[in-house]
Scaffold this motif. Sequence first.
Motif, mmCIF file in Angstrom:
data_model
loop_
_atom_site.group_PDB
_atom_site.id
_atom_site.type_symbol
_atom_site.label_atom_id
_atom_site.label_comp_id
_atom_site.label_asym_id
_atom_site.label_seq_id
_atom_site.Cartn_x
_atom_site.Cartn_y
_atom_site.Cartn_z
ATOM 1 N N LEU A 133 41.063 37.609 45.865
ATOM 2 C CA LEU A 133 39.661 37.967 45.705
ATOM 3 C C LEU A 133 39.474 39.482 45.649
ATOM 4 N N ALA A 134 40.258 40.210 46.445
ATOM 5 C CA ALA A 134 40.156 41.669 46.434
ATOM 6 C C ALA A 134 40.522 42.223 45.060
ATOM 7 N N ASP A 135 41.615 41.744 44.484
ATOM 8 C CA ASP A 135 42.007 42.191 43.147
ATOM 9 C C ASP A 135 40.955 41.801 42.109
ATOM 10 N N THR A 136 40.390 40.597 42.256
ATOM 11 C CA THR A 136 39.380 40.135 41.299
ATOM 12 C C THR A 136 38.126 40.989 41.355
ATOM 13 N N PHE A 137 37.616 41.233 42.565
ATOM 14 C CA PHE A 137 36.407 42.039 42.704
ATOM 15 C C PHE A 137 36.647 43.488 42.292
ATOM 16 N N LYS A 138 37.843 44.001 42.551
ATOM 17 C CA LYS A 138 38.178 45.364 42.121
ATOM 18 C C LYS A 138 38.120 45.471 40.599
ATOM 19 N N ASP A 139 38.692 44.486 39.909
ATOM 20 C CA ASP A 139 38.674 44.497 38.441
ATOM 21 C C ASP A 139 37.268 44.279 37.897
ATOM 22 N N LEU A 140 36.498 43.386 38.547
ATOM 23 C CA LEU A 140 35.122 43.160 38.099
ATOM 24 C C LEU A 140 34.264 44.408 38.271
ATOM 25 N N ALA A 141 34.465 45.102 39.393
ATOM 26 C CA ALA A 141 33.711 46.338 39.608
ATOM 27 C C ALA A 141 34.087 47.392 38.579
ATOM 28 N N GLY A 142 35.387 47.468 38.262
ATOM 29 C CA GLY A 142 35.821 48.421 37.244
ATOM 30 C C GLY A 142 35.242 48.101 35.879
ATOM 31 N N GLY A 143 35.017 46.803 35.616
ATOM 32 C CA GLY A 143 34.467 46.400 34.326
ATOM 33 C C GLY A 143 33.038 46.847 34.113
#
Length: 218
Positions: A133-143
């Motif tokens: 989830l941390a990796d997913t939210f990090k990538d979503l925030a970067g998007g």
Amino acid sequence: GGGAVKGRGRGDDGKGPAFSVRRGGGGGTATMSDEILNLIKSVVGAGVLSLPAGIAAFGDAPSALLPSVVLITAIGTISAYMFSLIGRVCAMTGASSYAEAWEKTVGPGTAILPAASSTFSCLAANLAYGMILADTFKDLAGGIGLTLSRRNALFGVTALVLTPLCLLKDLSSLAPFSLLGIAGMAYTAAAMLAAYLGGNYAVPDGKFLADVAEDLRP
């Protein structure tokens, strides 16, 4: 009804504690369908992506699929039998937990073993899901143009999502979200299959080939 029917246990031959077969009873609020959905989501979970990655790391040739599928099928069959066995033991003894089933069939002296094992399994699962989830939210925030470190994402997910879920007393409310998660995993698998069959990962100029780690490329 909630009556008990005498069953044959280890105590019948004088080598262990006796137990009775109990039918009915139980004070849970989750339905069987709720439990099935939660169990499927828990069992499949992170493995929907980690298993393909493991196979890719194991070998980049199509022939690697055969032993991998055989091994996964064998492990799944053994797991299914073990789940069935646990359910039958709990039904026979009237137990409502691993520790209680162990205590009534093996003995109270070592009942802490399944309890400790279950606790460790939950901790490991929370850690795995937290990292995903941390990796997913990090990538979503970067998007969307936000800079979010993996550590902050992990702490935020743990504090705001995982901890409240772990404190729930009634898990039946998680069933709809488990169904949504299962649908999401099915969609992800279908999208990956469509991309593969469409040649998007083909060597040397596949559309998504550059996004695949070097050690996982065919």
